[in-house]
Design a protein around this motif. Structure first.
Motif: not given
Length: 189
Positions: A52-66
């Protein structure tokens, strides 16, 4: 062999979901991950959230430190926390620079029937406590867990930490040979 075939079929389904609107796609990934998490298939749940992260299912979910878990279900969010902590661990062991703080955002229940009663926040707080993660509720935002990067880095370097953040299927743990031996010995006449 069966795993590869099933994953190939899942990839086809994910491709079809990519043609749908974002809320529908997100709802599907959340439901699938919740089901896998609920039935103890933790590795599968983590695989789905990473997809899901790779396909950008959830907008702005994952950054390296947040990590922002606002749009995630409880099962998806728990799998995501484990995956994210593994990623932060890689950054630590690579010796890369980190900001002063790292954070996990859950929301505090502003849109709940009872303001401040966020189920997701409580689930993530319990998860962080259960794995001994050094995150605390932020002083002025009860929907955010924060920790100084140096404290998280030290925790991630501890020898036992990797065992708490690596996921394994509960089903596999129950049926592993090491768990079967004591039961078989108990059945001896």
């Amino acid at each position: 062999m069966g795993y590869q075939e099933i994953w190939s079929q899942a990839q086809s389904l994910f491709n079809q979901l990519g043609r749908m609107d974002s809320p529908t796609s997100s709802a599907f990934y959340n439901a699938l991950t919740d089901m896998l998490w609920h039935f103890g298939q933790r590795q599968g749940a983590q695989l789905i959230v990473l997809e899901g992260v790779n396909r950008r299912v959830w907008e702005n979910t994952w950054s390296e430190f947040c990590l922002d878990l606002h749009l995630m279900s409880c099962g998806a969010a728990q799998a995501m926390v484990h995956a994210w902590l593994l990623n932060v661990r890689s950054i630590v062991f690579e010796g890369r620079a980190m900001p002063e703080f790292v954070s996990i955002l859950t929301g505090w229940g502003k849109h709940s029937k009872i303001a401040g009663a966020s189920t997701l926040r409580h689930v993530i707080e319990a998860l962080l406590n259960s794995i001994g993660a050094p995150f605390q509720v932020e002083r002025f935002n009860i929907g955010r867990f924060v920790s100084p990067s140096v404290v998280v880095a030290a925790w991630l370097k501890e020898s036992g930490t990797i065992n708490t953040i690596l996921l394994s299927d509960e089903r596999a743990q129950r049926a592993s040979p090491s768990n079967l031996v004591p039961r078989l010995e108990a059945l001896q006449l």
